[in-house]
Write a protein that holds these residues in place. Structure first.
Motif, mmCIF file in Angstrom:
data_model
loop_
_atom_site.group_PDB
_atom_site.id
_atom_site.type_symbol
_atom_site.label_atom_id
_atom_site.label_comp_id
_atom_site.label_asym_id
_atom_site.label_seq_id
_atom_site.Cartn_x
_atom_site.Cartn_y
_atom_site.Cartn_z
ATOM 1 N N HIS A 21 36.584 51.752 18.565
ATOM 2 C CA HIS A 21 37.256 52.337 17.401
ATOM 3 C C HIS A 21 36.250 52.913 16.413
ATOM 4 C CE1 HIS A 21 39.542 52.600 13.667
ATOM 5 N NE2 HIS A 21 38.675 51.784 13.129
ATOM 6 N N ARG A 22 35.209 52.137 16.122
ATOM 7 C CA ARG A 22 34.216 52.599 15.147
ATOM 8 C C ARG A 22 33.494 53.849 15.648
ATOM 9 N NH1 ARG A 22 31.409 52.435 10.886
ATOM 10 N NH2 ARG A 22 29.153 52.162 10.751
ATOM 11 N N MET A 23 33.145 53.864 16.928
ATOM 12 C CA MET A 23 32.478 55.042 17.478
ATOM 13 C C MET A 23 33.380 56.271 17.415
ATOM 14 S SD MET A 23 30.240 53.751 20.730
ATOM 15 C CE MET A 23 29.663 55.426 20.995
ATOM 16 N N LEU A 28 24.234 63.900 17.096
ATOM 17 C CA LEU A 28 25.367 62.973 17.216
ATOM 18 C C LEU A 28 24.906 61.633 17.779
ATOM 19 C CD1 LEU A 28 28.353 62.187 17.208
ATOM 20 C CD2 LEU A 28 28.598 63.350 19.413
ATOM 21 N N CYS A 29 24.076 61.676 18.818
ATOM 22 C CA CYS A 29 23.574 60.424 19.411
ATOM 23 C C CYS A 29 22.754 59.632 18.398
ATOM 24 C CB CYS A 29 22.734 60.723 20.653
ATOM 25 S SG CYS A 29 23.698 61.342 22.051
ATOM 26 N N ARG A 30 21.880 60.324 17.677
ATOM 27 C CA ARG A 30 21.065 59.625 16.667
ATOM 28 C C ARG A 30 21.957 58.986 15.607
ATOM 29 N NH1 ARG A 30 16.927 63.344 17.954
ATOM 30 N NH2 ARG A 30 18.040 65.066 16.971
ATOM 31 N N HIS A 31 22.997 59.714 15.210
ATOM 32 C CA HIS A 31 23.934 59.208 14.197
ATOM 33 C C HIS A 31 24.648 57.950 14.695
ATOM 34 C CE1 HIS A 31 26.741 59.321 10.867
ATOM 35 N NE2 HIS A 31 27.776 59.424 11.688
ATOM 36 N N GLU A 84 24.206 54.211 13.091
ATOM 37 C CA GLU A 84 25.334 53.595 12.395
ATOM 38 C C GLU A 84 25.878 52.373 13.131
ATOM 39 O OE1 GLU A 84 26.602 54.404 9.414
ATOM 40 O OE2 GLU A 84 24.978 55.864 9.202
ATOM 41 N N VAL A 85 25.875 52.411 14.465
ATOM 42 C CA VAL A 85 26.496 51.328 15.231
ATOM 43 C C VAL A 85 25.501 50.208 15.536
ATOM 44 C CG1 VAL A 85 27.648 50.743 17.397
ATOM 45 C CG2 VAL A 85 28.199 52.882 16.233
ATOM 46 N N LEU A 86 24.263 50.580 15.920
ATOM 47 C CA LEU A 86 23.292 49.589 16.381
ATOM 48 C C LEU A 86 22.091 49.439 15.452
ATOM 49 C CD1 LEU A 86 23.190 50.539 20.179
ATOM 50 C CD2 LEU A 86 24.419 48.631 19.133
ATOM 51 N N ASN A 87 22.001 50.311 14.432
ATOM 52 C CA ASN A 87 20.826 50.354 13.545
ATOM 53 C C ASN A 87 19.545 50.584 14.349
ATOM 54 O OD1 ASN A 87 19.652 50.354 10.989
ATOM 55 N ND2 ASN A 87 19.135 48.191 11.104
ATOM 56 N N VAL A 88 19.644 51.454 15.342
ATOM 57 C CA VAL A 88 18.509 51.830 16.186
ATOM 58 C C VAL A 88 18.130 53.270 15.863
ATOM 59 C CG1 VAL A 88 17.777 52.331 18.552
ATOM 60 C CG2 VAL A 88 19.054 50.235 18.060
ATOM 61 N N GLU A 89 16.853 53.497 15.592
ATOM 62 C CA GLU A 89 16.356 54.837 15.294
ATOM 63 C C GLU A 89 15.891 55.495 16.599
ATOM 64 O OE1 GLU A 89 16.267 56.416 12.442
ATOM 65 O OE2 GLU A 89 16.386 54.925 10.833
ATOM 66 N N LEU A 90 16.591 56.537 17.009
ATOM 67 C CA LEU A 90 16.141 57.307 18.167
ATOM 68 C C LEU A 90 15.054 58.295 17.738
ATOM 69 C CD1 LEU A 90 19.424 58.173 20.122
ATOM 70 C CD2 LEU A 90 17.822 56.304 20.512
ATOM 71 N N PRO A 91 14.206 58.729 18.667
ATOM 72 C CA PRO A 91 13.149 59.682 18.313
ATOM 73 C C PRO A 91 13.728 60.985 17.762
ATOM 74 C CG PRO A 91 12.880 58.870 20.563
ATOM 75 C CD PRO A 91 14.171 58.343 20.080
#
Length: 426
Positions: free
Chosen positions: A135-137, A244-247, A251-258
């Motif tokens: 739902h959140r995604m 979109l993937c970085r966002h 927001e969901v996992l608090n993971v910073e993508l490159p």
């Protein structure tokens, strides 16, 4: 409810997770979508109410009224562990027989029985969290694409059949006997009509249907983020959906993508990993060995093969015969489909042991060691076959199996990449 709610009179409804009697007190844990809260029934304060509470069973649906109280013995394992509810009223909304499996994160129910009683399985917090994540995604995706001027269009489900990669599900037409609707494998034709109509940015959280045999990564009904853009180049699409993937990851996992995701061509992915969705969190890249092993010995299987490939498994030269037999059985299983497995151990003492060492000279093993980039103590596993990409796929399964065995596939570590330049036909 938290400590700040102490003294409030509240009403709670939910299902009985567990109950326990201690002296003149009965404690009932009530579960709803938001968590678990402890309810206290005091025999000295209200004996008839406590007597009713003593008869509550697991999964009874109840509603209680009471006052929020601070717990003397707090439970730091749950968010409501600082408070409890002193019950004043109890209403049994629905009784329950004993459930067929425990409604816990680590349940004792197997897949079949949980699917039979899916409405009970959905009460488990682990399953509920998956639904909440989805739902959140979905909300984040819609808001992000809306901010990029995309318009969401709900396309028809009953359409004419169009040739795509799988069989259509068909639905008979009542008004036109002998004719059928098809369920969409994707909204491909429909979204192209939108582009022609001037809707230059479209998206949909789309249901898709494909009449295929079940596989681990394939099912007849699934949901995809379906998009189309007009007047753009490939890099425009990649850049937007990288954002979109970085966002989502942030927001969901608090993971910073490159800032820039890596790209790999389909041909490189197949050559290096044997998959169009390779796991690049660990090494063991494929090394092609035709030039090393074909025509340099007397092993007919390799001499007649169109592809010979190997992976180097670090530190596993001490694998026992039993472990190697297990790997051989794995690659020969129906899911993988290889005819056999060749191993070469480069032992820590510098010696070499192989399942086919009688067919090759020590010089060939030295050349193999250099080609594989192997060190003393490493294990080399080799597959061969007549179909290049089929054999690569089998070697991919073996690589992933070794990654699992060595604990190299950490589910909390993410390495994202684009696979580009897919062939129109394999």
């Amino acid at each position: 409810m938290r400590l700040s709610d102490v003294g409030r009179e509240v009403t709670l409804a939910g299902w009985v997770q567990r109950s326990r009697k201690m002296g003149g007190m009965t404690f009932v844990d009530i579960r709803d979508r938001y968590g678990i809260t402890q309810i206290v029934f005091n025999e000295s304060a209200d004996a008839p109410l406590c007597a009713v509470a003593n008869k509550l069973g697991r999964e009874y649906c109840i509603r209680i009224k009471g006052v929020v109280n601070e717990r003397q013995s707090k439970n730091d394992k749950m968010p409501t562990g600082d408070i409890e509810i002193i019950a004043k009223e109890l209403n049994i909304l629905s009784e329950s027989i004993t459930p067929p499996f425990t409604i816990e994160d680590n349940t004792d129910g197997g897949d079949d029985i949980r699917m039979k009683y899916r409405y009970l399985d959905l009460r488990r917090s682990a399953v509920r969290k998956n639904m909440e994540l989805r739902h959140r995604m979905t909300i984040l995706i819609r808001n992000f694409l809306d901010s990029k001027q995309f318009i969401e269009v709900e396309t028809p489900i009953l359409i004419g059949s169009t040739p795509e990669g799988a069989r259509d599900f068909v639905v008979p037409s009542r008004m036109n006997p002998g004719q059928f609707y098809a369920l969409p494998q994707s909204p491909q034709t429909l979204k192209q009509l939108l582009m022609v109509s001037g809707f230059d940015r479209y998206f949909q959280i789309a249901k898709c249907f494909r009449d295929e045999d079940l596989r681990a990564d394939r099912q007849p009904e699934f949901t995809q983020i379906d998009c189309e853009m007009s007047f753009v180049e490939q890099d425009d699409v990649l850049d937007l959906f990288e954002d979109l993937c970085r966002h989502l990851f942030k927001e969901v996992l608090n993971v910073e993508l490159p800032a820039r995701l890596q790209q790999m061509s389909w041909h490189d992915a197949m050559r290096r990993f044997g998959s169009d969705k390779p796991d690049v969190r660990f090494g063991m890249e494929f090394v092609e060995l035709v030039d090393v092993l074909q025509g340099t010995g007397t092993f007919p299987v390799f001499d007649s093969a169109k592809y010979i490939g190997g992976i180097c498994v670090p530190g596993c030269a001490d694998y026992t015969r039993k472990q190697l037999d297990q790997l051989t059985d794995f690659v020969k299983s129906q899911q993988v489909g290889a005819k056999g497995l060749v191993y070469v151990k480069f032992n820590a003492d510098g010696t070499v042991k192989s399942s086919i060492d009688k067919f090759y000279s020590p010089e060939v093993w030295q050349t193999l060691k250099e080609k594989m980039g192997a060190n003393d103590g490493d294990l080399v596993l080799i597959l061969s076959g007549d179909n290049v990409n089929k054999t690569r796929g089998q070697l991919c399964s073996l690589r992933l199996e070794m990654g699992d065995r060595l604990g190299l596939r950490d589910k909390n570590r993410f390495e994202c990449l684009w696979i580009v330049d897919f062939p129109l036909f394999e």
